[in-house]
Enzyme design. Structure first.
Site, PDB file in Angstrom:
ATOM      1  N   HIS A 193      -6.476  -5.727  -2.601  1.00 13.11           N
ATOM      2  CA  HIS A 193      -7.313  -5.918  -1.409  1.00 13.11           C
ATOM      3  C   HIS A 193      -7.630  -7.397  -1.198  1.00 13.11           C
ATOM      4  O   HIS A 193      -8.613  -7.741  -0.554  1.00 13.11           O
ATOM      5  CB  HIS A 193      -8.586  -5.066  -1.505  1.00 13.11           C
ATOM      6  CG  HIS A 193      -8.322  -3.594  -1.421  1.00 13.11           C
ATOM      7  ND1 HIS A 193      -9.259  -2.626  -1.699  1.00 13.11           N
ATOM      8  CD2 HIS A 193      -7.188  -2.902  -1.084  1.00 13.11           C
ATOM      9  CE1 HIS A 193      -8.723  -1.420  -1.539  1.00 13.11           C
ATOM     10  NE2 HIS A 193      -7.467  -1.559  -1.177  1.00 13.11           N
ATOM     11  N   ASN A 212      -3.715   8.529   4.952  1.00 17.58           N
ATOM     12  CA  ASN A 212      -2.563   7.900   5.597  1.00 17.58           C
ATOM     13  C   ASN A 212      -2.591   7.950   7.122  1.00 17.58           C
ATOM     14  O   ASN A 212      -2.056   7.064   7.782  1.00 17.58           O
ATOM     15  CB  ASN A 212      -1.261   8.578   5.121  1.00 17.58           C
ATOM     16  CG  ASN A 212      -1.039   8.396   3.635  1.00 17.58           C
ATOM     17  OD1 ASN A 212      -1.364   7.344   3.084  1.00 17.58           O
ATOM     18  ND2 ASN A 212      -0.523   9.432   2.975  1.00 17.58           N
ATOM     19  N   ARG A 259       0.823  -1.212   0.000  1.00 17.93           N
ATOM     20  CA  ARG A 259       0.000   0.000   0.000  1.00 17.93           C
ATOM     21  C   ARG A 259       0.861   1.268   0.000  1.00 17.93           C
ATOM     22  O   ARG A 259       0.499   2.280  -0.607  1.00 17.93           O
ATOM     23  CB  ARG A 259      -0.920  -0.035   1.223  1.00 17.93           C
ATOM     24  CG  ARG A 259      -1.933   1.098   1.251  1.00 17.93           C
ATOM     25  CD  ARG A 259      -2.958   0.879   2.344  1.00 17.93           C
ATOM     26  NE  ARG A 259      -3.982   1.922   2.337  1.00 17.93           N
ATOM     27  CZ  ARG A 259      -4.331   2.633   3.391  1.00 17.93           C
ATOM     28  NH1 ARG A 259      -3.745   2.404   4.570  1.00 17.93           N
ATOM     29  NH2 ARG A 259      -5.268   3.562   3.301  1.00 17.93           N
ATOM     30  N   HIS A 285       0.433   4.601  -2.345  1.00 17.94           N
ATOM     31  CA  HIS A 285       0.204   5.956  -1.820  1.00 17.94           C
ATOM     32  C   HIS A 285       1.353   6.898  -2.156  1.00 17.94           C
ATOM     33  O   HIS A 285       1.179   8.116  -2.186  1.00 17.94           O
ATOM     34  CB  HIS A 285      -0.049   5.906  -0.308  1.00 17.94           C
ATOM     35  CG  HIS A 285      -1.427   5.430   0.032  1.00 17.94           C
ATOM     36  ND1 HIS A 285      -2.069   5.735   1.205  1.00 17.94           N
ATOM     37  CD2 HIS A 285      -2.306   4.680  -0.673  1.00 17.94           C
ATOM     38  CE1 HIS A 285      -3.271   5.182   1.221  1.00 17.94           C
ATOM     39  NE2 HIS A 285      -3.439   4.527   0.088  1.00 17.94           N
TER      40      HIS A 285
HETATM   41  C1  HEM Z   1      -9.022   1.821  -5.970  1.00 16.94           C
HETATM   42  C2  HEM Z   1      -8.912   2.676  -5.006  1.00 16.94           C
HETATM   43  C3  HEM Z   1      -8.495   2.303  -3.615  1.00 16.94           C
HETATM   44  C4  HEM Z   1      -9.101   2.699  -2.474  1.00 16.94           C
HETATM   45  C5  HEM Z   1     -10.311   3.608  -2.370  1.00 16.94           C
HETATM   46  C6  HEM Z   1      -8.395   2.096  -1.380  1.00 16.94           C
HETATM   47  C7  HEM Z   1      -8.696   2.285  -0.045  1.00 16.94           C
HETATM   48  C8  HEM Z   1      -8.172   1.558   0.992  1.00 16.94           C
HETATM   49  C9  HEM Z   1      -8.584   1.666   2.359  1.00 16.94           C
HETATM   50  C10 HEM Z   1      -9.646   2.620   2.882  1.00 16.94           C
HETATM   51  C11 HEM Z   1      -7.874   0.761   3.082  1.00 16.94           C
HETATM   52  C12 HEM Z   1      -7.997   0.502   4.576  1.00 16.94           C
HETATM   53  C13 HEM Z   1      -7.320   1.619   5.357  1.00 16.94           C
HETATM   54  C14 HEM Z   1      -7.675   1.611   6.817  1.00 16.94           C
HETATM   55  O1  HEM Z   1      -8.815   1.322   7.161  1.00 16.94           O
HETATM   56  O2  HEM Z   1      -6.780   1.964   7.632  1.00 16.94           O
HETATM   57  C15 HEM Z   1      -6.982   0.096   2.163  1.00 16.94           C
HETATM   58  C16 HEM Z   1      -6.098  -0.887   2.519  1.00 16.94           C
HETATM   59  C17 HEM Z   1      -5.218  -1.453   1.641  1.00 16.94           C
HETATM   60  N1  HEM Z   1      -5.013  -1.079   0.330  1.00 16.94           N
HETATM   61 FE1  HEM Z   1      -6.215   0.067  -0.776  1.00 16.94          FE
HETATM   62  N2  HEM Z   1      -7.376   1.339  -1.865  1.00 16.94           N
HETATM   63  C18 HEM Z   1      -7.386   1.438  -3.230  1.00 16.94           C
HETATM   64  C19 HEM Z   1      -6.473   0.876  -4.100  1.00 16.94           C
HETATM   65  C20 HEM Z   1      -5.370   0.167  -3.689  1.00 16.94           C
HETATM   66  C21 HEM Z   1      -4.255  -0.165  -4.535  1.00 16.94           C
HETATM   67  C22 HEM Z   1      -4.106   0.290  -5.987  1.00 16.94           C
HETATM   68  C23 HEM Z   1      -3.391  -0.893  -3.773  1.00 16.94           C
HETATM   69  C24 HEM Z   1      -2.063  -1.468  -4.154  1.00 16.94           C
HETATM   70  C25 HEM Z   1      -1.718  -1.804  -5.363  1.00 16.94           C
HETATM   71  C26 HEM Z   1      -3.974  -1.021  -2.473  1.00 16.94           C
HETATM   72  C27 HEM Z   1      -3.457  -1.765  -1.436  1.00 16.94           C
HETATM   73  C28 HEM Z   1      -4.027  -1.857  -0.184  1.00 16.94           C
HETATM   74  C29 HEM Z   1      -3.596  -2.813   0.813  1.00 16.94           C
HETATM   75  C30 HEM Z   1      -2.581  -3.913   0.595  1.00 16.94           C
HETATM   76  C31 HEM Z   1      -4.332  -2.544   1.978  1.00 16.94           C
HETATM   77  C32 HEM Z   1      -4.186  -3.217   3.344  1.00 16.94           C
HETATM   78  C33 HEM Z   1      -3.057  -2.485   4.085  1.00 16.94           C
HETATM   79  C34 HEM Z   1      -2.764  -2.988   5.483  1.00 16.94           C
HETATM   80  O3  HEM Z   1      -3.279  -4.011   5.923  1.00 16.94           O
HETATM   81  O4  HEM Z   1      -1.966  -2.286   6.167  1.00 16.94           O
HETATM   82  N3  HEM Z   1      -5.157  -0.332  -2.448  1.00 16.94           N
HETATM   83  N4  HEM Z   1      -7.179   0.611   0.903  1.00 16.94           N
END
Ligand code: HEM
Length: 334
Positions: free
Chosen positions: A198, A99, A67, A71
């Site tokens: 995800h 973030n 992630r 970002h």
């Molecule tokens: C399409 C739009 C996207 C949105 C709106 C989005 C939004 C989010 C949100 C809200 C979370 C949880 C954050 C939290 O509750 O603290 C999350 C987690 C995550 N996102 Fe996305 N995301 C997107 C695209 C991506 C992309 C492109 C990647 C990587 C290529 C990615 C990788 C991840 C990963 C791996 C997690 C889990 C992180 C952890 O467990 O620390 N996301 N994302």
């Protein structure tokens, strides 16, 4: 004489054409797979070793590191700007809404940087470390392998306001998601593919609880959450409960990088609104892509390798732009 061209005017014309070509492909031409092959040949194995060690005590770390690369790249390109801490001259991106109390893994990035600095001082950028950490993380979690293109340099500034506007929100509409990706040169295949990240990691209740209560005009939940999943999520995230409680983004295989994300969407089991929209938005072009990745994991893996290289190519600093930071948290002259 009309119609004739001198050698020098031909040269000017071809230089102009070359410049035009370069300006249409400003980034990918400059990164290379072998950028550190003589200056830091062990860089990939150092990154992998530190992550493997971190995984022993934190099964979520691979997701968190992937992630960070996302970002970083969505805000003024992949330039390590996300990693800068607050200072008199820096308003950190870490404090931007997407973030703050959410992005994690910065201590592991520091450990990777320290290990690389002792092997090859002053050589490898923090932006490249994020790209390498993303690749090692996916691979160590059972996902595809890809060749990382390298040669990015680190920014001298951060852009907190940019982080607030450019990084997609889990509450964005389908059209906003498409347009935030398109703003950085990524298409709907990239959107569906990269959202497949995800398939592992966690999200806090605050990132999806608006879907659970008073979502519709008549007070109901988001109709695109299936009843079984709604019951589970309401138990985990009661109204006025602790909004930082964690849910698995993919309840079926929480720490594995596989294609279950797409089968979850097909049965109305996407955790974030932004996930489910890719499948539940009426006649969206993304629906058939979700279906194809559910049907064929290797098609998803191939696409992921392509799309993450596309993402890694967003406006890198190269040549004499930026710097190689000694410490990923600060610019060198501070
Ligand atoms: C399409 C739009 C996207 C949105 C709106 C989005 C939004 C989010 C949100 C809200 C979370 C949880 C954050 C939290 O509750 O603290 C999350 C987690 C995550 N996102 Fe996305 N995301 C997107 C695209 C991506 C992309 C492109 C990647 C990587 C290529 C990615 C990788 C991840 C990963 C791996 C997690 C889990 C992180 C952890 O467990 O620390 N996301 N994302």
């Amino acid at each position: 004489m009309a119609g004739s061209s001198t050698p020098s005017s031909l040269m000017v014309a071809s230089l102009f054409a070359a410049t035009l070509l370069l300006s249409f492909h400003p980034s990918n031409a400059q990164l290379t797979a072998d950028f550190y092959s003589t200056t830091c040949p062990s860089v990939s194995s150092i990154v992998q070793t530190v992550i493997q060690e971190a995984l022993q005590s934190d099964p979520r770390i691979t997701a968190s590191l992937l992630r960070l690369h996302f970002h970083d790249c969505f805000v003024d390109g992949c330039d390590g700007s996300l990693l800068l801490d607050n200072s008199p001259s820096i308003k950190s991106e870490k404090d931007a809404a997407p973030n703050f109390k959410s992005a994690r893994g910065f201590d592991v990035v520091d450990q990777i940087k320290a290990a690389i600095e002792s092997a090859c001082p002053g050589t490898v950028s923090c932006a490249d470390i994020l790209a390498l950490a993303a690749q090692a993380s996916v691979y160590l979690s059972g996902g595809p392998y890809w060749t990382v293109l390298l040669g990015r340099r680190d920014s001298l500034t951060a852009n907190q306001a940019g982080a607030n506007t450019s990084i997609p929100s889990p509450f964005d509409s389908y059209n906003n998601l498409v347009s935030k990706f398109s703003a950085v040169g990524l298409d709907i295949t990239d959107l569906v593919t990269l959202s497949g990240a995800h398939t592992f990691g966690r999200a806090q209740c605050k990132s999806f609880s608006p879907r659970l209560y008073n979502f519709t005009a008549n007070g109901g939940p988001d109709p695109t959450i299936s009843p079984w999943y709604l019951t589970t999520l309401r138990k985990l995230c009661p109204q006025n409960g602790d909004s930082s409680v964690l849910a698995d983004l993919d309840p079926t295989t929480p720490n594995l990088f596989d294609n279950h994300y797409y089968s979850n969407l097909q049965r109305n089991g996407g955790l974030l609104q932004s996930d489910q929209e890719l499948y539940s938005t009426a006649s969206a072009a993304t629906i058939s892509i979700v279906n194809s990745f559910n049907f064929d994991q290797s098609a998803f893996f191939k696409s992921f390798a392509r799309s993450i290289v596309n993402m890694g190519n967003i406006s890198p600093l190269t040549g004499s732009n930026g710097e190689i930071r000694c410490n990923c948290r600060k610019v060198n002259w501070s």
